[in-house]
Design a protein around this motif. Structure first.
Motif, PDB file in Angstrom:
ATOM      1  N   ILE A  70      55.720  16.435 -90.823  1.00 59.97           N
ATOM      2  CA  ILE A  70      56.191  16.795 -92.167  1.00 59.97           C
ATOM      3  C   ILE A  70      55.789  18.242 -92.449  1.00 59.97           C
ATOM      4  N   LYS A  71      56.649  18.943 -93.172  1.00 60.56           N
ATOM      5  CA  LYS A  71      56.280  20.292 -93.634  1.00 60.56           C
ATOM      6  C   LYS A  71      56.699  20.368 -95.091  1.00 60.56           C
ATOM      7  N   SER A  74      55.188  24.531-101.251  1.00 61.42           N
ATOM      8  CA  SER A  74      55.008  24.445-102.698  1.00 61.42           C
ATOM      9  C   SER A  74      55.569  25.700-103.376  1.00 61.42           C
ATOM     10  N   LYS A  75      55.669  25.645-104.697  1.00 64.48           N
ATOM     11  CA  LYS A  75      56.270  26.765-105.443  1.00 64.48           C
ATOM     12  C   LYS A  75      55.511  28.072-105.246  1.00 64.48           C
ATOM     13  N   ASP A  76      54.179  27.957-105.069  1.00 62.96           N
ATOM     14  CA  ASP A  76      53.392  29.186-104.909  1.00 62.96           C
ATOM     15  C   ASP A  76      53.362  29.687-103.461  1.00 62.96           C
ATOM     16  N   GLY A  77      54.158  29.070-102.575  1.00 63.76           N
ATOM     17  CA  GLY A  77      54.243  29.569-101.195  1.00 63.76           C
ATOM     18  C   GLY A  77      53.292  28.873-100.229  1.00 63.76           C
ATOM     19  N   THR A  78      52.432  27.996-100.749  1.00 64.17           N
ATOM     20  CA  THR A  78      51.560  27.208 -99.878  1.00 64.17           C
ATOM     21  C   THR A  78      52.424  26.284 -99.019  1.00 64.17           C
ATOM     22  N   ILE A  79      52.118  26.204 -97.726  1.00 63.23           N
ATOM     23  CA  ILE A  79      52.860  25.262 -96.881  1.00 63.23           C
ATOM     24  C   ILE A  79      51.882  24.294 -96.248  1.00 63.23           C
ATOM     25  N   LYS A  80      52.193  23.030 -96.377  1.00 64.69           N
ATOM     26  CA  LYS A  80      51.329  22.013 -95.790  1.00 64.69           C
ATOM     27  C   LYS A  80      52.046  21.361 -94.623  1.00 64.69           C
ATOM     28  N   PHE A  81      51.382  21.336 -93.465  1.00 62.05           N
ATOM     29  CA  PHE A  81      51.943  20.734 -92.257  1.00 62.05           C
ATOM     30  C   PHE A  81      51.194  19.444 -91.953  1.00 62.05           C
ATOM     31  N   LEU A  82      51.945  18.413 -91.602  1.00 60.64           N
ATOM     32  CA  LEU A  82      51.325  17.198 -91.081  1.00 60.64           C
ATOM     33  C   LEU A  82      51.726  17.114 -89.616  1.00 60.64           C
ATOM     34  N   PHE A  83      50.741  17.114 -88.709  1.00 57.15           N
ATOM     35  CA  PHE A  83      51.020  17.078 -87.272  1.00 57.15           C
ATOM     36  C   PHE A  83      50.621  15.734 -86.686  1.00 57.15           C
ATOM     37  N   LEU A  90      47.295  11.407 -87.044  1.00 56.43           N
ATOM     38  CA  LEU A  90      47.870  12.453 -87.894  1.00 56.43           C
ATOM     39  C   LEU A  90      46.784  13.402 -88.395  1.00 56.43           C
ATOM     40  N   ILE A  91      47.096  14.687 -88.398  1.00 60.46           N
ATOM     41  CA  ILE A  91      46.170  15.674 -88.970  1.00 60.46           C
ATOM     42  C   ILE A  91      46.961  16.626 -89.870  1.00 60.46           C
ATOM     43  N   GLU A  92      46.256  17.342 -90.738  1.00 58.33           N
ATOM     44  CA  GLU A  92      46.985  18.281 -91.581  1.00 58.33           C
ATOM     45  C   GLU A  92      46.403  19.684 -91.542  1.00 58.33           C
ATOM     46  N   GLY A 341      42.796  16.235 -96.882  1.00 55.78           N
ATOM     47  CA  GLY A 341      43.069  14.860 -96.477  1.00 55.78           C
ATOM     48  C   GLY A 341      44.033  14.087 -97.347  1.00 55.78           C
ATOM     49  N   GLN A 342      44.544  14.735 -98.400  1.00 54.85           N
ATOM     50  CA  GLN A 342      45.336  13.926 -99.331  1.00 54.85           C
ATOM     51  C   GLN A 342      46.724  13.578 -98.801  1.00 54.85           C
ATOM     52  N   LEU A 343      47.373  14.535 -98.122  1.00 55.11           N
ATOM     53  CA  LEU A 343      48.702  14.246 -97.587  1.00 55.11           C
ATOM     54  C   LEU A 343      48.576  13.187 -96.492  1.00 55.11           C
ATOM     55  N   ARG A 344      47.548  13.375 -95.648  1.00 58.61           N
ATOM     56  CA  ARG A 344      47.355  12.453 -94.540  1.00 58.61           C
ATOM     57  C   ARG A 344      47.059  11.037 -95.058  1.00 58.61           C
ATOM     58  N   SER A 345      46.165  10.931 -96.038  1.00 60.24           N
ATOM     59  CA  SER A 345      45.824   9.585 -96.483  1.00 60.24           C
ATOM     60  C   SER A 345      47.017   8.926 -97.156  1.00 60.24           C
TER      61      SER A 345
END
Ligand code: SAH
Ligand code: SF4
Length: 354
Positions: A70-71, A74-83, A90-92, A341-345
């Motif tokens: 998952i990628k 966010s609006k402020d340009g932060t990008i969160k990757f789930l690998f 899974l890690i983020e 850890g929030q996206l992963r959990s």
């Protein structure tokens, strides 16, 4: 054979490996140039490297052990990757934009055994350590994503503040720092790298002895043992006195400022008395201390809430009045679960349900 990620090899390790297999010494520089400067996606693309060397690399190593699941941007340009790792774990990894550059937050373990009561990663327990290759690959994947965008952007800073306790995976952490910091690697300056620990005191001594000019952050979160043990059970093994002795050793050896992280938990550790106690605790090292006040990012299962903003402000003022340098970290990516850890959990919960 289970092939290793080539990003887990330090410069010297790869050089030794190549020479043991009959390749010349200068090959390592060529290979690293393709890996970290030109950032190829296959060994075949290493144009000026001889065929036998490419075959050797292909036989023993891979360039990809992480798969992007998952990628989220966010609006402020932060990008969160789930690998997804080779074994399905899974890690983020999070890319954050700051006025001073682009910073990536990396994960060092699948879950965490330290078990802080406020933390989503701690609630999931440790499954295993990441190897050096898996840690470095997080940065490589983010950098390759930026390369594809074509704006010439570079990852300039690294914070080791994702899931896991970096000092509980110490050797792999050091290999990772070596690779990203090396001039022929990603060449990210040591002063642009920050490692955060929950306070494994014996490793703080070791880390000081490496004399690496990397920034050290310590998750303190409370100024006395009763309160700290309540929110971080690791405080039983490394109580504040022990931790502060290791901090004093680090400061005397390195003469570099330490950041103390302090999560603001409503009605738990955010009163004036704790601010005063914290100021007293840091008094004799205040010229080399900085307190980072972190508004808590609520985790469903924990039962804690974020402090009121007026209490955060008052805490900050009390520290300042008592001569302690501090700041409040208003977070990035609040709309995409950017906290540890929030996206992963969430993903794991979804998978368990569906
Ligand atoms: N294990 C290391 C590094 C990873 S956690 C450590 O604990 O220092 C990085 C930082 O994020 C720590 O200071 C941690 O306390 C903080 N953190 C964890 N969960 C959080 C949350 N829900 N909201 C805000 N900060 C959090
Ligand atoms: Fe582990 Fe850090 Fe979370 Fe504590 S805060 S459980 S040490 S990741």
């Amino acid at each position: 054979m289970n092939k290793k990620s080539i990003y887990g090899m330090t410069y010297e390790q790869l050089q030794d490996f190549l020479m043991e297999h009959g390749e010349q010494k200068f090959r390592v520089r060529q290979v690293w140039d393709w890996l970290y400067k030109k950032r190829v996606s296959s060994f075949e693309d290493m144009k000026n490297v001889n065929k036998s060397c490419i075959a050797l690399l292909e036989e023993h190593f891979v360039l990809h052990t992480l798969e992007e699941e998952i990628k989220q941007e966010s609006k402020d340009g932060t990008i969160k990757f789930l690998f997804k790792l080779k074994d399905g774990n899974l890690i983020e990894t999070v890319l954050m934009r700051f006025p001073y550059g682009l910073s990536v937050c990396v994960t060092t373990q699948v879950g965490c055994n330290i078990g802080c009561s406020f933390c989503a990663s701690g609630l999931l327990k440790k499954n295993r350590d990441l190897d050096g290759g898996e840690i470095t690959e997080q940065i490589m994947n983010v950098q390759k994503h930026l390369d594809e965008r074509g704006d010439g952007e570079r990852v300039s800073h690294i914070v080791v503040m994702g899931i896991g306790e970096p000092f509980d995976n110490y050797n792999n952490l050091l290999d990772f720092i070596h690779v990203v910091n090396h001039g022929d690697g990603l060449a990210i300056g040591a002063r642009h790298i920050t490692v955060s620990t929950s306070g494994l005191a014996h490793k703080i001594y070791d880390f000081a002895d490496t004399e690496l000019q990397v920034n050290l952050a310590i998750s303190l979160h409370a100024p006395n043992n009763d309160l700290r043990t309540q929110i971080m059970k690791i405080n039983r093994a490394f109580p504040i006195e022990k931790l502060m002795k290791s901090v004093d050793y680090y400061l005397s050896k390195m003469n570099r400022r330490i950041t103390f992280e302090y999560i603001m938990l409503r009605d738990v550790n955010d009163h004036e008395r704790e601010a005063k106690e914290l100021a007293k605790l840091l008094k004799n090292k205040r010229h080399l201390s900085y307190v980072n006040l972190i508004p808590y990012n609520s985790v469903d299962e924990s039962g804690y809430q974020r402090s009121r903003s007026e209490d955060i402000q008052a805490f900050h003022e009390t520290l300042k009045r008592n001569g302690i340098q501090s700041g409040v970290r208003w977070e990035n990516g609040a709309d995409i679960d950017a906290a540890c850890g929030q996206l992963r959990s969430k993903q794991i919960k979804k998978e368990n349900v569906g």
